[in-house]
Write a protein that holds these residues in place. Structure first.
Motif, PDB file in Angstrom:
ATOM      1  N   MET A 128      24.507 -13.920 -13.972  1.00  0.00           N
ATOM      2  CA  MET A 128      23.836 -12.754 -14.537  1.00  0.00           C
ATOM      3  C   MET A 128      24.147 -12.603 -16.023  1.00  0.00           C
ATOM      4  N   ILE A 129      23.163 -12.119 -16.783  1.00  0.00           N
ATOM      5  CA  ILE A 129      23.356 -11.842 -18.206  1.00  0.00           C
ATOM      6  C   ILE A 129      23.039 -10.378 -18.526  1.00  0.00           C
ATOM      7  N   GLY A 130      22.693  -9.608 -17.523  1.00  0.00           N
ATOM      8  CA  GLY A 130      22.427  -8.188 -17.727  1.00  0.00           C
ATOM      9  C   GLY A 130      22.107  -7.527 -16.400  1.00  0.00           C
ATOM     10  N   ALA A 131      22.350  -6.232 -16.329  1.00  0.00           N
ATOM     11  CA  ALA A 131      22.046  -5.464 -15.118  1.00  0.00           C
ATOM     12  C   ALA A 131      21.973  -3.991 -15.477  1.00  0.00           C
ATOM     13  N   GLY A 132      21.259  -3.252 -14.660  1.00  0.00           N
ATOM     14  CA  GLY A 132      21.172  -1.820 -14.892  1.00  0.00           C
ATOM     15  C   GLY A 132      20.495  -1.120 -13.740  1.00  0.00           C
ATOM     16  N   TYR A 133      20.556   0.204 -13.781  1.00  0.00           N
ATOM     17  CA  TYR A 133      19.842   0.989 -12.778  1.00  0.00           C
ATOM     18  C   TYR A 133      19.392   2.305 -13.385  1.00  0.00           C
ATOM     19  N   VAL A 134      18.382   2.877 -12.748  1.00  0.00           N
ATOM     20  CA  VAL A 134      17.845   4.185 -13.123  1.00  0.00           C
ATOM     21  C   VAL A 134      18.123   5.147 -11.980  1.00  0.00           C
ATOM     22  N   VAL A 135      18.503   6.378 -12.329  1.00  0.00           N
ATOM     23  CA  VAL A 135      18.667   7.449 -11.349  1.00  0.00           C
ATOM     24  C   VAL A 135      17.597   8.495 -11.617  1.00  0.00           C
ATOM     25  N   TYR A 136      16.758   8.755 -10.596  1.00  0.00           N
ATOM     26  CA  TYR A 136      15.741   9.810 -10.699  1.00  0.00           C
ATOM     27  C   TYR A 136      16.346  11.096 -10.145  1.00  0.00           C
ATOM     28  N   GLY A 137      17.071  11.808 -10.998  1.00  0.00           N
ATOM     29  CA  GLY A 137      17.739  13.037 -10.611  1.00  0.00           C
ATOM     30  C   GLY A 137      17.124  14.222 -11.320  1.00  0.00           C
ATOM     31  N   PRO A 138      17.905  15.293 -11.542  1.00  0.00           N
ATOM     32  CA  PRO A 138      17.396  16.427 -12.309  1.00  0.00           C
ATOM     33  C   PRO A 138      16.874  15.992 -13.679  1.00  0.00           C
ATOM     34  N   THR A 139      17.562  14.981 -14.278  1.00  0.00           N
ATOM     35  CA  THR A 139      17.005  14.247 -15.401  1.00  0.00           C
ATOM     36  C   THR A 139      16.972  12.779 -14.993  1.00  0.00           C
ATOM     37  N   ILE A 140      16.265  11.960 -15.761  1.00  0.00           N
ATOM     38  CA  ILE A 140      16.237  10.519 -15.495  1.00  0.00           C
ATOM     39  C   ILE A 140      17.287   9.876 -16.387  1.00  0.00           C
ATOM     40  N   THR A 141      18.235   9.163 -15.792  1.00  0.00           N
ATOM     41  CA  THR A 141      19.251   8.466 -16.568  1.00  0.00           C
ATOM     42  C   THR A 141      19.242   6.981 -16.228  1.00  0.00           C
ATOM     43  N   MET A 142      19.769   6.180 -17.156  1.00  0.00           N
ATOM     44  CA  MET A 142      19.859   4.739 -16.976  1.00  0.00           C
ATOM     45  C   MET A 142      21.251   4.268 -17.355  1.00  0.00           C
ATOM     46  N   ILE A 143      21.829   3.440 -16.500  1.00  0.00           N
ATOM     47  CA  ILE A 143      23.046   2.701 -16.825  1.00  0.00           C
ATOM     48  C   ILE A 143      22.623   1.262 -17.106  1.00  0.00           C
ATOM     49  N   GLN A 144      23.075   0.721 -18.235  1.00  0.00           N
ATOM     50  CA  GLN A 144      22.688  -0.626 -18.636  1.00  0.00           C
ATOM     51  C   GLN A 144      23.916  -1.393 -19.089  1.00  0.00           C
ATOM     52  N   ALA A 145      24.127  -2.605 -18.531  1.00  0.00           N
ATOM     53  CA  ALA A 145      25.264  -3.436 -18.891  1.00  0.00           C
ATOM     54  C   ALA A 145      24.784  -4.778 -19.426  1.00  0.00           C
ATOM     55  N   ARG A 146      25.475  -5.237 -20.450  1.00  0.00           N
ATOM     56  CA  ARG A 146      25.208  -6.549 -21.052  1.00  0.00           C
ATOM     57  C   ARG A 146      26.544  -7.128 -21.468  1.00  0.00           C
ATOM     58  N   GLY A 147      26.943  -8.237 -20.835  1.00  0.00           N
ATOM     59  CA  GLY A 147      28.238  -8.819 -21.151  1.00  0.00           C
ATOM     60  C   GLY A 147      29.369  -7.894 -20.739  1.00  0.00           C
ATOM     61  N   GLU A 148      30.213  -7.534 -21.686  1.00  0.00           N
ATOM     62  CA  GLU A 148      31.388  -6.719 -21.400  1.00  0.00           C
ATOM     63  C   GLU A 148      31.196  -5.247 -21.750  1.00  0.00           C
ATOM     64  N   THR A 149      29.987  -4.831 -22.072  1.00  0.00           N
ATOM     65  CA  THR A 149      29.760  -3.433 -22.457  1.00  0.00           C
ATOM     66  C   THR A 149      28.738  -2.785 -21.542  1.00  0.00           C
ATOM     67  N   VAL A 150      28.912  -1.486 -21.340  1.00  0.00           N
ATOM     68  CA  VAL A 150      28.003  -0.716 -20.497  1.00  0.00           C
ATOM     69  C   VAL A 150      27.710   0.604 -21.194  1.00  0.00           C
TER      70      VAL A 150
END
Length: 291
Positions: A128-150
């Motif tokens: 893998m070279i990247g990963a992330g997810y979206v949460v459809y909650g009271p607001t829409i948020t995204m967690i995104q990771a690339r290498g050693e940073t998120v």
């Protein structure tokens, strides 16, 4: 099988990964709005044998169209499809279009998970070279990771607005969430769960993105262990476990199948299932040996 990019093409990798998540962010408000009126069951099951909802198929079609059209994406694979779509040359994407879709019946949290692999699928998490997810909650948020940073973003009108960049799991964990019925847990995991209840607060909502999001915010552990009825585990390695493990590692945490890092689990088929234990590294190290 898609032709992969040259390993030295780091700048292009960065551009493709960013464009993937920019595309997901742009589509996120449309996706959440599309849930309304599509909460009913569709006629059929996905390749893993789960009942599909109308929203599962709608999310999958839209994401396949948007993500498959990105220059540098060679394959699009979805939990809702038997085989990947050949998009040309480039990286391979795995997508859980609507994670936690069973929560739609009770109008609870759902999300979208995306993994980016520099390999033909099925592929191990180390590809893998990247990963992330979206949460459809009271607001829409995204967690995104690339290498050693998120990083965490709030999505407003399809644009990512930074909330936290380069964050790590808190040193003092406070929450846990465990899937499956406790009457089906192995005895070793039951003991581990009993210990967790003594020290941590229960936070469990039935959607992987929501439960992991709690762990990333407050520190702790999420697990969906081996069950008597699912000896192979419930979560899908390619679509769920690998991306979540990649994100956890970038945030200073760890993820295991009970025996080794999730990222080292062999990928011998696209829809392979696995147990998943993810959270603060110390809590993962404390998993019993006889899971």
């Amino acid at each position: 099988m898609s032709e992969q990019l040259a390993p030295t093409d780091a700048d292009r990798y960065d551009r493709i990964v960013d464009e993937v998540f920019e595309t997901v962010a742009d589509a996120a408000p449309e996706l959440r709005d599309a849930i309304c009126g599509r909460r009913g069951e569709a006629d059929g099951e996905n390749p893993s044998g789960d009942q599909q909802l109308e929203a599962d198929r709608w999310f999958d079609r839209l994401l396949a169209d948007r993500l498959g059209g990105i220059d540098g994406v060679g394959a699009y694979a979805s939990e809702e499809r038997e085989d990947p779509i050949d998009c040309g040359s480039g990286v391979s994407l795995t997508v859980d279009p609507l994670d936690g879709s069973s929560n739609l019946v009770s109008n609870n949290l759902v999300g979208t998970i995306v993994g980016v692999y520099d390999a033909a699928l099925p592929a191990a998490g180390r590809e893998m070279i990247g990963a992330g997810y979206v949460v459809y909650g009271p607001t829409i948020t995204m967690i995104q990771a690339r290498g050693e940073t998120v990083a965490e973003y709030e999505i407003v009108d399809g644009e990512r607005r930074p909330l936290r960049e380069g964050f790590e799991l808190p040193d003092d964990p406070t929450v846990f969430g465990f899937g499956g019925g406790d009457d089906e847990w192995p005895p070793a995991f039951q003991r581990y769960a009993d210990d967790a209840r003594e020290e941590l607060k229960l936070r469990y909502g039935g959607a992987l993105v929501g439960d992991v999001n709690q762990v990333l915010r407050y520190g702790g552990v999420f697990a969906y262990p081996t069950l008597q009825s699912r000896e192979e585990g419930k979560l899908r390695l390619q679509f769920e476990a690998n991306p979540i493990a990649y994100i956890a590692r970038a945030a200073g945490g760890a993820a295991s199948d009970g025996d080794r890092s999730i990222l080292d689990v062999p990928a011998d088929r696209l829809h392979k299932r696995t147990p998943l234990y993810v959270g603060n590294e110390k809590l993962i190290r404390e998993l019993p040996d006889d899971l």
